[in-house]
Design an enzyme around this catalytic site. Structure first.
Site, mmCIF file in Angstrom:
data_model
loop_
_atom_site.group_PDB
_atom_site.id
_atom_site.type_symbol
_atom_site.label_atom_id
_atom_site.label_comp_id
_atom_site.label_asym_id
_atom_site.label_seq_id
_atom_site.Cartn_x
_atom_site.Cartn_y
_atom_site.Cartn_z
ATOM 1 N N ASP A 12 0.829 -1.209 0.000
ATOM 2 C CA ASP A 12 0.000 0.000 0.000
ATOM 3 C C ASP A 12 0.862 1.257 0.000
ATOM 4 O O ASP A 12 1.662 1.463 0.913
ATOM 5 C CB ASP A 12 -0.902 0.035 1.249
ATOM 6 C CG ASP A 12 -1.879 -1.127 1.291
ATOM 7 O OD1 ASP A 12 -2.484 -1.404 0.247
ATOM 8 O OD2 ASP A 12 -2.042 -1.740 2.352
ATOM 9 N N THR A 18 -3.301 2.361 -2.949
ATOM 10 C CA THR A 18 -4.408 1.995 -2.056
ATOM 11 C C THR A 18 -4.351 2.713 -0.704
ATOM 12 O O THR A 18 -5.318 2.645 0.058
ATOM 13 C CB THR A 18 -4.390 0.478 -1.790
ATOM 14 O OG1 THR A 18 -3.038 0.091 -1.574
ATOM 15 C CG2 THR A 18 -4.973 -0.304 -2.938
ATOM 16 N N LYS A 46 0.103 4.470 8.449
ATOM 17 C CA LYS A 46 0.691 3.800 7.288
ATOM 18 C C LYS A 46 1.632 2.685 7.730
ATOM 19 O O LYS A 46 2.492 2.893 8.593
ATOM 20 C CB LYS A 46 1.447 4.812 6.416
ATOM 21 C CG LYS A 46 0.511 5.701 5.613
ATOM 22 C CD LYS A 46 1.275 6.574 4.653
ATOM 23 C CE LYS A 46 0.325 7.450 3.867
ATOM 24 N NZ LYS A 46 1.058 8.422 3.030
ATOM 25 N N ALA A 116 2.022 -5.176 5.534
ATOM 26 C CA ALA A 116 1.231 -5.397 6.753
ATOM 27 C C ALA A 116 -0.203 -5.809 6.428
ATOM 28 O O ALA A 116 -0.948 -6.224 7.305
ATOM 29 C CB ALA A 116 1.208 -4.118 7.587
ATOM 30 N N LYS A 146 5.033 -3.757 11.760
ATOM 31 C CA LYS A 146 6.029 -2.700 11.618
ATOM 32 C C LYS A 146 5.724 -1.634 12.678
ATOM 33 O O LYS A 146 4.547 -1.376 12.919
ATOM 34 C CB LYS A 146 5.943 -2.058 10.229
ATOM 35 C CG LYS A 146 6.122 -3.021 9.061
ATOM 36 C CD LYS A 146 5.732 -2.321 7.746
ATOM 37 C CE LYS A 146 5.628 -3.325 6.624
ATOM 38 N NZ LYS A 146 5.092 -2.748 5.376
ATOM 39 N N GLU A 170 9.671 1.409 0.847
ATOM 40 C CA GLU A 170 8.618 1.694 1.838
ATOM 41 C C GLU A 170 8.088 3.122 1.742
ATOM 42 O O GLU A 170 8.855 4.040 1.470
ATOM 43 C CB GLU A 170 9.194 1.527 3.247
ATOM 44 C CG GLU A 170 8.777 0.291 3.974
ATOM 45 C CD GLU A 170 7.310 0.227 4.360
ATOM 46 O OE1 GLU A 170 6.592 1.244 4.268
ATOM 47 O OE2 GLU A 170 6.863 -0.872 4.743
ATOM 48 N N ASP A 171 6.806 3.302 2.035
ATOM 49 C CA ASP A 171 6.239 4.661 2.072
ATOM 50 C C ASP A 171 5.911 5.098 3.498
ATOM 51 O O ASP A 171 5.414 6.208 3.694
ATOM 52 C CB ASP A 171 4.964 4.737 1.226
ATOM 53 C CG ASP A 171 3.801 3.999 1.869
ATOM 54 O OD1 ASP A 171 4.020 2.884 2.404
ATOM 55 O OD2 ASP A 171 2.672 4.523 1.851
HETATM 56 P P1 B16 Z 1 -5.326 -4.419 5.996
HETATM 57 P P2 B16 Z 1 1.455 -1.938 3.721
HETATM 58 C C1 B16 Z 1 -0.562 -1.608 5.390
HETATM 59 O O1 B16 Z 1 -0.067 -2.071 4.185
HETATM 60 C C2 B16 Z 1 -1.148 -0.213 5.247
HETATM 61 O O2 B16 Z 1 -0.131 0.739 5.006
HETATM 62 C C3 B16 Z 1 -1.847 0.171 6.519
HETATM 63 O O3 B16 Z 1 -2.454 1.439 6.371
HETATM 64 C C4 B16 Z 1 -2.916 -0.901 6.839
HETATM 65 O O4 B16 Z 1 -3.567 -0.598 8.061
HETATM 66 C C5 B16 Z 1 -2.238 -2.262 6.938
HETATM 67 O O5 B16 Z 1 -1.580 -2.549 5.731
HETATM 68 C C6 B16 Z 1 -3.240 -3.371 7.204
HETATM 69 O O6 B16 Z 1 -4.019 -3.503 6.065
HETATM 70 O O7 B16 Z 1 -6.383 -3.720 6.792
HETATM 71 O O8 B16 Z 1 -5.611 -4.486 4.509
HETATM 72 O O9 B16 Z 1 -4.955 -5.757 6.581
HETATM 73 O O10 B16 Z 1 1.683 -0.477 3.531
HETATM 74 O O11 B16 Z 1 2.298 -2.571 4.808
HETATM 75 O O12 B16 Z 1 1.474 -2.712 2.432
HETATM 76 MG MG MG Z 2 2.788 1.172 2.741
#
Ligand code: B16
Ligand code: MG
Length: 218
Positions: A12, A18, A46, A116, A146, A170-171
């Site tokens: 994400d 997303t 994030k 995550a 994280k 990473e963002d």
């Molecule tokens: P989900 P990443 C993370 O993805 C998002 O940055 C974070 O905003 C979100 O709460 C987390 O995944 C959980 O996502 O609700 O879809 O399980 O940036 O680590 O790819």
């Molecule tokens: Mg991310």
């Protein structure tokens, strides 16, 4: 085997656009709970797990809630988030990402996901990039979110690469901290002020050229 490089991508906000859908779904819930939730607050969410994200929002609003209420809100947030994803396709992939993935693939580099999100696999399928990945580690695989490095450590292990030979895109602040803690090369994608702890920083993938990738590979 020690020279194998592992290129680990967050999902994400790095591969796909997303992060804005997570924001919209959290903002809707926060509004319903009477909690002010801005883009600035969103930076804290994030890369952070769904459960921890809700706790942060409730802390922001000083709201106490039972486990039953929290479980209901977590389901509601995810349903709202998924409603944004129903029609996503490859157009959701962020600018410059595909050329980088294909360049690394053509150079026989190993590529992993380190996200995550528990929704990662369907997103990779829908956007058509799943075949480019040699390993996937997502929110279903880890117990520590994280900034704990577990997600990246698992990804490097799956690719049989050392931490020092692992490169993380990473963002999120939490994700950059996780990569740094693991002694991996952290590459921040986004705003320089927010991601100042990253070893390298790019506004987006269109600023990453082949010469830079070659320095990572060699
Ligand atoms: P989900 P990443 C993370 O993805 C998002 O940055 C974070 O905003 C979100 O709460 C987390 O995944 C959980 O996502 O609700 O879809 O399980 O940036 O680590 O790819
Ligand atoms: Mg991310």
């Amino acid at each position: 085997m020690t020279n194998i490089k592992a290129f680990i991508f967050d999902l994400d906000g790095v591969i796909v656009d997303t992060a804005r859908y997570h924001f919209l779904a959290w903002q809707k819930l926060a509004q319903e709970l009477g909690i002010e939730f801005t883009h600035e607050h969103n930076e804290q969410l994030k890369g952070v797990s769904r459960v921890r994200s809700l706790d942060i929002i409730l802390e922001l609003g000083g709201v106490q809630a039972s486990q039953e209420e929290k479980d209901k809100w977590l389901i509601q947030k995810n349903e709202d988030y998924l409603s944004y994803l129903v029609n996503i396709d490859e157009s959701e992939i962020l600018p410059g990402v595909l050329p980088v993935l294909h360049y690394l693939k053509n150079k026989n580099q190993l590529i992993a996901l380190g996200s995550a999100s528990k929704n990662a696999r369907p997103i990779l399928e829908k956007t058509g990039v799943m075949p480019l990945f040699d390993a996937i580690v997502d929110g279903n695989d880890v117990s520590n979110a994280k900034p704990d490095p577990e997600v990246f450590l698992q990804a490097a292990k799956k690719l049989n690469a050392t931490n020092e030979n692992s490169i993380v895109f990473e963002d999120s602040v939490a994700g950059i901290q996780a990569a740094n803690t693991a002694n991996m090369v952290s590459i921040g994608i986004g705003d320089a002020t927010t991601l100042h702890e990253a070893k390298h920083l790019f506004k987006d993938f269109t600023f990453i050229d082949e010469a830079f990738l070659d320095t990572l590979i060699n």
